[in-house]
Design an enzyme around this catalytic site. Structure first.
Site, PDB file in Angstrom:
ATOM      1  N   ARG A 119      -5.921  10.354  -5.566  1.00  0.00           N
ATOM      2  CA  ARG A 119      -6.291   9.042  -6.092  1.00  0.00           C
ATOM      3  C   ARG A 119      -6.996   8.191  -5.036  1.00  0.00           C
ATOM      4  O   ARG A 119      -8.045   7.607  -5.280  1.00  0.00           O
ATOM      5  CB  ARG A 119      -5.031   8.333  -6.579  1.00  0.00           C
ATOM      6  CG  ARG A 119      -5.289   7.158  -7.473  1.00  0.00           C
ATOM      7  CD  ARG A 119      -4.007   6.457  -7.829  1.00  0.00           C
ATOM      8  NE  ARG A 119      -3.026   7.376  -8.394  1.00  0.00           N
ATOM      9  CZ  ARG A 119      -1.885   7.738  -7.794  1.00  0.00           C
ATOM     10  NH1 ARG A 119      -1.584   7.257  -6.604  1.00  0.00           N
ATOM     11  NH2 ARG A 119      -1.040   8.561  -8.385  1.00  0.00           N
ATOM     12  N   MET A 120      -6.395   8.154  -3.833  1.00  0.00           N
ATOM     13  CA  MET A 120      -6.960   7.305  -2.785  1.00  0.00           C
ATOM     14  C   MET A 120      -8.306   7.852  -2.295  1.00  0.00           C
ATOM     15  O   MET A 120      -9.305   7.121  -2.238  1.00  0.00           O
ATOM     16  CB  MET A 120      -5.975   7.207  -1.613  1.00  0.00           C
ATOM     17  CG  MET A 120      -4.716   6.426  -1.926  1.00  0.00           C
ATOM     18  SD  MET A 120      -4.981   4.647  -2.124  1.00  0.00           S
ATOM     19  CE  MET A 120      -5.165   4.158  -0.393  1.00  0.00           C
ATOM     20  N   LYS A 147      -0.171  -0.734   9.816  1.00  0.00           N
ATOM     21  CA  LYS A 147       0.054  -0.367   8.424  1.00  0.00           C
ATOM     22  C   LYS A 147       1.540  -0.050   8.175  1.00  0.00           C
ATOM     23  O   LYS A 147       2.091  -0.372   7.124  1.00  0.00           O
ATOM     24  CB  LYS A 147      -0.797   0.850   8.048  1.00  0.00           C
ATOM     25  CG  LYS A 147      -0.571   1.415   6.640  1.00  0.00           C
ATOM     26  CD  LYS A 147      -0.818   0.382   5.554  1.00  0.00           C
ATOM     27  CE  LYS A 147      -1.030   1.006   4.183  1.00  0.00           C
ATOM     28  NZ  LYS A 147      -0.128   2.049   3.790  1.00  0.00           N
ATOM     29  N   HIS A 195       3.318  -3.213   7.850  1.00  0.00           N
ATOM     30  CA  HIS A 195       2.921  -3.739   6.535  1.00  0.00           C
ATOM     31  C   HIS A 195       3.809  -3.168   5.440  1.00  0.00           C
ATOM     32  O   HIS A 195       4.347  -3.891   4.593  1.00  0.00           O
ATOM     33  CB  HIS A 195       1.452  -3.407   6.268  1.00  0.00           C
ATOM     34  CG  HIS A 195       1.019  -3.614   4.840  1.00  0.00           C
ATOM     35  ND1 HIS A 195       1.247  -2.672   3.858  1.00  0.00           N
ATOM     36  CD2 HIS A 195       0.404  -4.653   4.243  1.00  0.00           C
ATOM     37  CE1 HIS A 195       0.787  -3.128   2.710  1.00  0.00           C
ATOM     38  NE2 HIS A 195       0.252  -4.324   2.921  1.00  0.00           N
ATOM     39  N   ASN A 196       3.981  -1.874   5.456  1.00  0.00           N
ATOM     40  CA  ASN A 196       4.799  -1.252   4.413  1.00  0.00           C
ATOM     41  C   ASN A 196       6.272  -1.627   4.558  1.00  0.00           C
ATOM     42  O   ASN A 196       6.975  -1.805   3.568  1.00  0.00           O
ATOM     43  CB  ASN A 196       4.647   0.273   4.458  1.00  0.00           C
ATOM     44  CG  ASN A 196       3.341   0.726   3.832  1.00  0.00           C
ATOM     45  OD1 ASN A 196       2.336   0.026   3.911  1.00  0.00           O
ATOM     46  ND2 ASN A 196       3.348   1.904   3.212  1.00  0.00           N
ATOM     47  N   GLU A 233       6.564  -4.857   2.994  1.00  0.00           N
ATOM     48  CA  GLU A 233       6.455  -4.607   1.552  1.00  0.00           C
ATOM     49  C   GLU A 233       7.806  -4.196   0.962  1.00  0.00           C
ATOM     50  O   GLU A 233       8.214  -4.692  -0.087  1.00  0.00           O
ATOM     51  CB  GLU A 233       5.403  -3.506   1.352  1.00  0.00           C
ATOM     52  CG  GLU A 233       5.248  -2.940  -0.026  1.00  0.00           C
ATOM     53  CD  GLU A 233       4.385  -1.655   0.048  1.00  0.00           C
ATOM     54  OE1 GLU A 233       3.280  -1.698   0.624  1.00  0.00           O
ATOM     55  OE2 GLU A 233       4.846  -0.606  -0.455  1.00  0.00           O
TER      56      GLU A 233
END
Lengths: 328, 328, 328, 328
Positions: free
Chosen positions: A13-14, A191, A194-195, A198
């Site tokens: 998908r990415m 990142k 970041h997660n 999240e």
């Protein structure tokens, strides 16, 4: 045949959507995936397909830039295989969710061949194609600078959010939605955190909404409309956020969320974030708790609970057989 | 017929054993329970049985001392009913797991009738009959002092633990295993925190042992003998404790603890402890987490987990259907 | 001169007392420490002193057994240096607080020279000399078996705790207070989790007692006698434990504990325990929280708190200047 | 003189700005505050000033609607005093941060006089004047419906956020940014949980950014630009949120945030949220931890830490005197 020096390995998908977004900005990609069907789909949209890594490399003009977007488990082997087909001056981008300490190893191996390594933490999920991707980039200054057209095409762009009060003059890179964070590894490091954040934000919403869901047990008059509550918070409240937008959307479709699993997976970033906190000696109660709640959702707390029941039986004679319907 | 001014209402495990331990110290009890069978059992052992509260009260010499040992849910109504049959100068002991704020209300109601109120937090569980009970007592000085023979008969006694270094001279009350903590409510307050700490200690063991249980996933060579590990810690280690003794005992009988429930109940004290911490502004991460783990053990985290899965699906397209066997 | 094949490197509190306890069981040690004074003290008590590692090794009969008991930071270099003076068939014991994954590396290095490696997690602290040490041992079966006289001399012994109900017949090793847990590393692995549990238990007590300390803010009538409360719990309560004994002792000496630091150190084990929990996918809310509370005690939460204050100022105009005396 | 039936008591930041936003929608307010200066300011802007509650009430046409926006500590007394000057058919709105259980008491008292009660949880802070306020409303259907023009003037409005995918047709009330949540108390209940979630989200960001701040201790090459990182996340990332916008803004002004306090206050909502979670039996690890971190920021963890240090000294001889500069 189209000539390009940009290639993508991994058309999930990415990876596929990154190729598509680049195409919208007139950057053509050579593409490869272990699934020939995935290659066909992208080739039909204008990408340059390939049948194996050698073919893939041969279709790229030099110096090549290859974005690797494969599951973390096969990133190292993919990069090692790819390296066999590259030459000095080429650049490998690891755009997946890799551990930042691993980047240092891959960068070292590639450097021995004169190949550059750049790590890119990529956020944006299924919306990235339309909204653009938030990019957190680690690598040498000159290498990262040379990739600017790629990053600029992928990023959400300056107009995707109102300017932060206090910022004036020529916009900085970050205001476009991509950032060269520092040396190799720092992109994935940023990142990763970041997660971790999240996870914590998600858990805050989940815990709060779960209290609503149980509120009728506290006060039968409270039959709260959770979809409407998440909707009202989208405007003017302190918790307004993209995660809230998505939650409101899910709840409109399914007020009880019954088609969603009660078992929640976790990927590496949440775990690595806690490990980084511990290495740095920083209290991370919230980030850890949100990770552990996912472990418990998958019943990894069963043995611990048996220990508790055994103790309770031993000191108190409490009958600790499973109780059905025991809610509060 | 035996004459006594001490009575027990509530002949469950705790109440019955308190009567028995008092009998061993030659204190006879009048007894009452909603179950006539429970009364019969104790009467057969020498207690003075009764058929209802009026009968119970009539069999007690004045001034009466009545220990109420009933489930928290019926404590208030039992005391209210009992009070109808008492007279000024009598004393009611609430020995159950009542909320300390509730004691103040009951004390007030009884005081209006000239009846004394004493709250006793009672620890010791099924072992209390043999080991004695740790008693945490709240009430007026003179009333508590007048009950000293009762408490002395129930407590474990000074010889049940080596003297604390630094303590000299005549032993204090606490060294016998009972303590007048302060005014009405303070006995239950101290017992409440005791149980809160108990939750935290239990969870510490449970989490640690659970890591052992999963260790073979980290290193297949680690087939740890958890019963032996808990046994070895009983001697000379820092975690030596009664809870460890009980855990070692449970594990000898059942190394996998499979006959114990994965659902763990919680009683009021754990909840009230957290509420007290919040009132006092004291961080109580551990006490709270151990309470919440019990909530989660009973699947009260299901809606929260659905919220997480819904978010993950919305931003990442993650397929969040239940996965079987997903362990780590 | 006394002949022995047992030597100790590192004569800090732990190492020196292990030498002394062995001497009481008629096992003489050769000793070495970077501090000549430390060597002198033990030599005066009957140990065989040495001036450097070569001298130390030369004073040991073969096959040698050398217990290394030095700070974690210098364990690897000490073992590497020591190995130069050893020969095939000798055995090195790492008795310190080493990371279990590190054991595998040291065992590998030594094995290349034909030297055995055994890891021993050692609990007991300053009381070990008198009470004996709880020993958690990892290594090859035959090597560990050959060291049995050492372990038996050091362990607390079977009489140091009442036998666990359910255990019958010939006592197992664990009932003496030492345990061969499994292959190399497993001794330190078990000790690591032991310390993780210790952190959690300590935090449970600390949080609970802190609520008592603040209780007068909730109810001015509650002037609780915390030393007496910890004393009363020592007898018959569920939280009875060695940590409680020590706490009661500290509080008898100093009811307010004012001479103790509000900054609490943490060693590797607490951190490694959390990392192991994460690797294994086991929820470890309590063990993590107790570690983080120590981080926060050393003000490692300052930047996080500034972030919170900045947010509060931005959305609410809250004046977030330091407030003195803001307690609850 | 202007005639109006809407009045505001309490002209702090929130109350004054609500009056101003209503004025922009051509709703004039009568105003009162214990500070005559606060009244003067609003009167100069066109509001109807008053000198005391009687005067205030006399200046309102009936049926009156009075919004009370005073500190939680004086809400009850203000409403009680106000009620003396009202008459049947009037309505009192408690727009402050009151405990939802308290609403039931005030509603009861007012009902006895024939006065309606409505509770409104109001989010939006200093930005509310421009952005509008997110309003969570509890009360009887007809009463709340009659106040619709007020709420519509205050709310952010439908255009303040893109429509949630899946919503079609005539917009629901919540899409305007205000919501009638249910009976009396439910407005404050929903606002309470909102703030609890807010605490959790704030803590998630604070913990994550704190790891960045300490990252140079882990890897000296990581000199991360935290202001730029928060800026880059504003576009396309999963953590995009209003709180992030504000954090990015604060960091642009002050990269180290040194002028902000390390002591973080907490208001009632965070505490009540945890208490509600416990009442409902819902695990709330994250919401609780974020509350406790604030307690600890104000040094409420000092006694607990002394207990830990005392234990460490007793079992390990650890010297637990304050260490300066002990960071990790």
């Amino acid at each position: 045949m189209t000539t390009t020096n940009f290639g993508m390995i991994g058309l999930g998908r990415m990876g596929a959507n990154i190729v598509r977004r680049l195409a919208r900005h007139e950057i053509t990609s050579a593409v490869f995936d272990v699934s020939p069907d995935a290659v066909k789909v992208l080739a039909a949209e204008g990408a340059v397909g390939s049948v194996d890594m050698a073919d893939f490399a041969s279709k790229l003009a030099t110096p090549r830039t290859v974005w690797v977007m494969v599951p973390a488990a096969v990133t190292d082997s993919t990069i090692a295989e790819l390296a066999k087909h590259l030459q000095p001056g080429d650049t490998v981008i690891d755009g997946g969710n890799s551990y930042y300490k691993n980047d240092l190893k891959n960068a070292e191996l590639l450097k021995a061949q004169g190949i550059n390594f750049v790590d890119v933490g990529t956020s944006g999920g299924v919306y990235g194609l339309e909204r653009g991707y938030s990019l957190m980039i680690g690598g040498d200054d000159s290498v990262v600078a040379s990739l600017d057209p790629i990053f600029k095409a992928l990023c959400p762009g300056i107009e995707s959010a109102p300017r932060t009060p206090g910022r004036t003059g020529e916009p900085e890179q970050a205001e476009y939605g991509y950032l060269h964070c520092g040396p190799v590894g720092s992109g994935h490091f940023v990142k990763m955190i970041h997660n971790g954040i999240e996870y914590g934000m998600m858990a805050a919403f989940a815990e709060g909404l779960a209290i609503f869901e149980a509120a009728d047990e506290m006060n039968p008059a409270y039959e709260l409309d959770i979809p409407a509550i998440t909707e009202v918070w989208r405007r003017g409240s302190v918790v307004a956020s993209w995660l809230l937008d998505l939650t409101a959307q899910a709840l409109v479709e399914s007020a009880e969320l019954t088609e969603y699993s009660t078992q929640v997976s976790d990927s590496g970033e949440g775990r690595w974030t806690v490990q980084a906190a511990i290495e740095a000696g920083i209290p991370a109660h919230v980030l850890s708790a949100s990770l552990y709640a996912r472990f418990a959702s998958r019943n990894n707390d069963e043995f611990a609970n048996r220990v508790l029941s055994a103790m309770r039986y031993k000191f108190g004679g409490h009958n600790e057989k499973p109780q059905s319907g025991n809610k509060a």
